[in-house]
Design a protein around this motif. Structure first.
Motif, short mmCIF file in Angstrom:
data_model
loop_
_atom_site.label_atom_id
_atom_site.label_comp_id
_atom_site.label_asym_id
_atom_site.label_seq_id
_atom_site.Cartn_x
_atom_site.Cartn_y
_atom_site.Cartn_z
N GLN A 31 32.62 78.41 -42.33
CA GLN A 31 31.26 77.90 -42.11
C GLN A 31 31.32 76.41 -41.73
OE1 GLN A 31 28.27 78.87 -41.73
NE2 GLN A 31 26.95 77.16 -42.33
N ALA A 32 32.17 75.65 -42.43
CA ALA A 32 32.28 74.22 -42.13
C ALA A 32 32.80 74.01 -40.70
CB ALA A 32 33.22 73.55 -43.14
N GLU A 33 33.76 74.82 -40.30
CA GLU A 33 34.32 74.68 -38.96
C GLU A 33 33.26 74.98 -37.90
OE1 GLU A 33 37.85 77.11 -38.24
OE2 GLU A 33 37.46 76.93 -36.08
N MET A 34 32.44 76.04 -38.14
CA MET A 34 31.41 76.41 -37.17
C MET A 34 30.30 75.37 -37.12
SD MET A 34 32.54 79.12 -35.80
CE MET A 34 31.34 80.13 -34.96
N VAL A 35 29.94 74.81 -38.27
CA VAL A 35 28.91 73.77 -38.29
C VAL A 35 29.40 72.55 -37.50
CG1 VAL A 35 27.70 72.12 -39.77
CG2 VAL A 35 27.79 74.54 -40.40
N ALA A 36 30.67 72.20 -37.70
CA ALA A 36 31.22 71.06 -36.97
C ALA A 36 31.15 71.31 -35.45
CB ALA A 36 32.67 70.84 -37.39
N PRO A 38 24.20 72.48 -37.35
CA PRO A 38 23.77 73.14 -38.58
C PRO A 38 23.25 74.56 -38.32
CG PRO A 38 22.37 71.24 -38.04
CD PRO A 38 23.44 71.28 -37.01
N GLY A 39 23.40 75.40 -39.32
CA GLY A 39 22.95 76.79 -39.19
C GLY A 39 23.86 77.70 -39.99
N ASP A 40 23.44 78.97 -40.12
CA ASP A 40 24.27 79.95 -40.81
C ASP A 40 25.09 80.69 -39.76
OD1 ASP A 40 25.48 81.82 -42.33
OD2 ASP A 40 23.67 82.94 -42.84
N TRP A 41 26.37 80.39 -39.70
CA TRP A 41 27.21 80.93 -38.63
C TRP A 41 28.10 82.06 -39.12
CZ3 TRP A 41 25.38 79.52 -34.20
CH2 TRP A 41 24.78 78.26 -34.07
#
Lengths: 246, 413
Positions: B259-264, B268-271
């Motif tokens: 999740q942290a990698e996708m947010v980076a 922001p969002g639920d990935w």
């Protein structure tokens, strides 16, 4: 060049599948006893599967070469395309299933599916082509849709006159009278193709960017695909003499 | 449910129904082609009867595969025009090639195979079933290239806000496509093999007269299913190496890093994909694989002993009960793969809600209800028909029972 690829498959579909859809529409008129009905279906049985794949390729060509047009054409006519697909599914299942179980009731149900599905297909194509070619919407659409459905039916009769024998052949020639069977079929085929061309001209398709890959592949494939279909046409070139697997 | 959820449900049900039939088509086509080859070279009447019996089951099943496939193809433009507009210039090529180099030939020659029975030269007729089988594989290949692109987009260039095909070779060589293709094709052999073994076991348990016929069929079915299981598992294992980080995270339950990698990367969002679905899909797939292995491994030994094949009813019933298991495994695998791709339509590039067509909720509800009810009825009828034809046995087969244009023979008793 892309546009010719699209036209080739779309017009091929209208002319070839138009014939089996048309025969399905006039099935109760041509085949009045169970035996006659099965013989009428044998006129289209070897062809309908090979005919409908022309539309499958047309959709594939749209997806690959005209993605923007595919999206626009389909979702803007959402209810119409959904009903068209349902009619297609129901017609096909009628053909596949009618002969699998003995019994009048079963066969009556699936014959009904063939007739209703064929009419549904013809009317939806009529409506869809009219929307595209004439830009009509609303209740007025029923008029050109019915006219085009009648053209599908006539095309079916012309094809049936080429494939059937005896009394079935005479019934199929009801509209053409003394005119030559082949000439009548050529006439209805040209009429259907002309409607397709008209719709295509009004559509003004703009090709995407995959043509450099897909067009050469298509040009190589087309002779092979036509040869495969020609093998079917040649194998079943004679008039129907009895029932088929369906 | 909102419109996107409805569109997803519609596609999932269509694709799921399609795949139930396609998997059996791929498996049975192969088995029928093998049997017909033996029948044509050897001239053994048992093999000829087997070709017709299994061929008819193949065709009953095939029809449903076509009609669900048609609806699936058109749904891309109907409900997912955002996807078509954004990525059609890239992955649409694979769809176009599927129709042109695979399905067109497959359907044309299948019609010739069905209706040209006893009419065509027997070698030409044999060639037809092989072309039909190989083009069915080709069809699956191009579909998996399309699907692989959505899972792991490669070979594209982003220009003017949409994707274009930049490197066709890279798109075809996509490991997310190739590994999955091998996984699915061998999985289809498992489906076909267990189906053939199960139907044969039913007839053996009923002590029907065609002992030889169904002993040969049972051995062929198990002989294909058991090794195919191992191949399927091997490619399934390799598949984990081609998977998105988010799918792996959902599977392992170790979500925070992904999740942290996708947010980076995407803001922001639920990935993350729906964890419950991914884990349930993966667990069922692997659990049912283990069950199939436990049955298939001893069965390949038991099938070597003729008295066992003829008389061990408990084993017959077990094989009959196993018929649905590979189908359920396939569906679980697809749920794992496709739910694990969420929330993306094209991974990392286009979300599922962006892929949606601008159609109204009412239109979508109408089509979901219409397609689902029609397909539900047709699927039930087709399975009933398949079971009926399977139970009726070789004597009742209509496929290839006479020259196609000859009058029907009068039954005499």
């Amino acid at each position: 060049m892309e546009i010719f690829v699209l036209a080739f498959f779309a017009l091929g579909y209208l002319v070839l599948a138009g014939a089996d859809i048309g025969v399905g529409m006039v099935l109760p008129y041509l085949g009045r006893t169970p035996g006659e009905r099965r013989e009428t279906i044998a006129a289209i049985a070897p062809f309908f599967l090979g005919n409908e794949v022309w539309l499958v390729v047309t959709a594939g060509v749209l997806a690959g070469l005209f993605p923007a047009l595919e999206a626009e054409l389909l979702h803007e006519n959402y209810p119409l395309v959904v009903v068209l697909l349902l009619a297609w599914v129901i017609r096909d299942m009628g053909l596949w299933l009618r002969g699998r179980v003995p019994g009048r009731g079963w066969q009556a149900v699936w014959d009904g599916a063939i007739v209703a599905g064929s009419w549904g297909l013809a009317l939806c194509w009529g409506a869809l082509l009219s929307v595209v070619a004439l830009g009509i919407q609303g209740p007025l659409l029923a008029l050109p849709a019915l006219a085009l459905a009648a053209l599908f039916g006539t095309h079916g009769l012309a094809f049936a006159a080429l494939r059937l024998r005896g009394v079935l052949r005479e019934r199929a020639a009801v509209l053409s009278g003394g005119a030559g069977e082949l000439r009548t079929f050529a006439l209805t085929a040209v009429a259907l193709a002309a409607v397709g061309v008209l719709a295509g001209v009004r559509l003004e398709p703009v090709a995407g960017t995959s043509g450099a890959l897909l067009v050469p592949v298509t040009l190589v494939m087309i002779p092979l695909l036509v040869a495969a279909q020609a093998w079917v046409w040649w194998t079943f070139r004679h008039r129907v003499t009895g029932p088929s697997y369906l | 449910m909102d419109t996107v959820e409805l569109a997803r449900l519609q596609f999932a049900l269509t694709a799921g129904a399609h795949f139930l039939f396609v998997a059996l088509t791929l498996g049975l086509a192969t088995l029928v082609a093998v049997i017909q080859t033996r029948a044509t070279f050897g001239g053994n009447p048992v093999h000829q009867g087997m070709t017709r019996f299994w061929g008819q089951l193949y065709i009953i099943n095939y029809a449903m595969g076509i009609v669900t496939g048609l609806v699936m193809e058109f749904q891309l433009g109907l409900s997912w025009s955002g996807l078509t507009e954004f990525a059609g210039n890239a992955f649409g090529s694979a769809l176009a090639l599927e129709t042109m180099v695979a399905f067109f030939v497959e359907a044309t020659f299948l019609g010739l195979w069905i209706f040209g029975w006893n009419k065509l030269n027997r070698w030409a007729h044999l060639a037809l079933i092989w072309v039909v089988t190989l083009t069915a594989y080709a069809s699956a290949f191009w579909i998996m290239v399309s699907n692989g692109f959505l899972q792991n987009p490669v070979g594209y260039r982003l220009d003017g806000g949409v994707l274009h095909l930049a490197d066709f070779g890279a798109m075809v060589a996509n490991p997310a496509a190739l590994v999955a293709f091998a996984h699915i094709l061998s999985g289809a052999m498992v489906v076909g093999g267990f189906f053939m073994a199960g139907v044969s076991a039913y007839h053996l348990s009923k002590r029907t007269s065609e002992q030889d016929f169904f002993r040969k069929s049972l051995r062929l079915g198990l002989g294909v299913a058991a090794p195919a299981l191992m191949v399927t598992a091997t490619f399934g294992g390799m598949g984990f190496g081609t998977m998105q980080v988010t799918k792996l995270a959902a599977w392992s339950g170790d979500l925070a890093a992904a999740q942290a990698e996708m947010v980076a990367r995407h803001g922001p969002g639920d990935w993350l994909p729906p964890v419950g679905w991914v884990q349930a899909g993966g667990t069922w797939m692997m659990g049912l694989f283990a069950l199939m292995l436990f049955v298939a491994a001893p069965s390949t030994l038991l099938m070597l002993f003729r008295p066992v094949v003829r008389g061990l009813r408990v084993w017959h019933w077990l094989l009959v009960a196993m018929i649905p298991v590979p189908f359920a495994t396939m569906l679980a695998g697809w749920i794992f793969r496709e739910m694990g791709r969420q929330p993306w339509a094209v991974y990392g590039l286009l979300t599922t809600s962006e892929a949606m067509s601008p159609v109204s909720a009412g239109q979508m509800r109408f089509s979901v209800i219409a397609f689902t009810s029609v397909f539900a009825v047709l699927v039930l009828i087709n399975y009933w028909l398949l079971a009926r034809a399977a139970k009726a046995g070789p004597a009742a087969v209509a496929l290839g029972d006479r020259p196609i244009d000859a009058p029907q023979p009068v039954l005499t008793f």
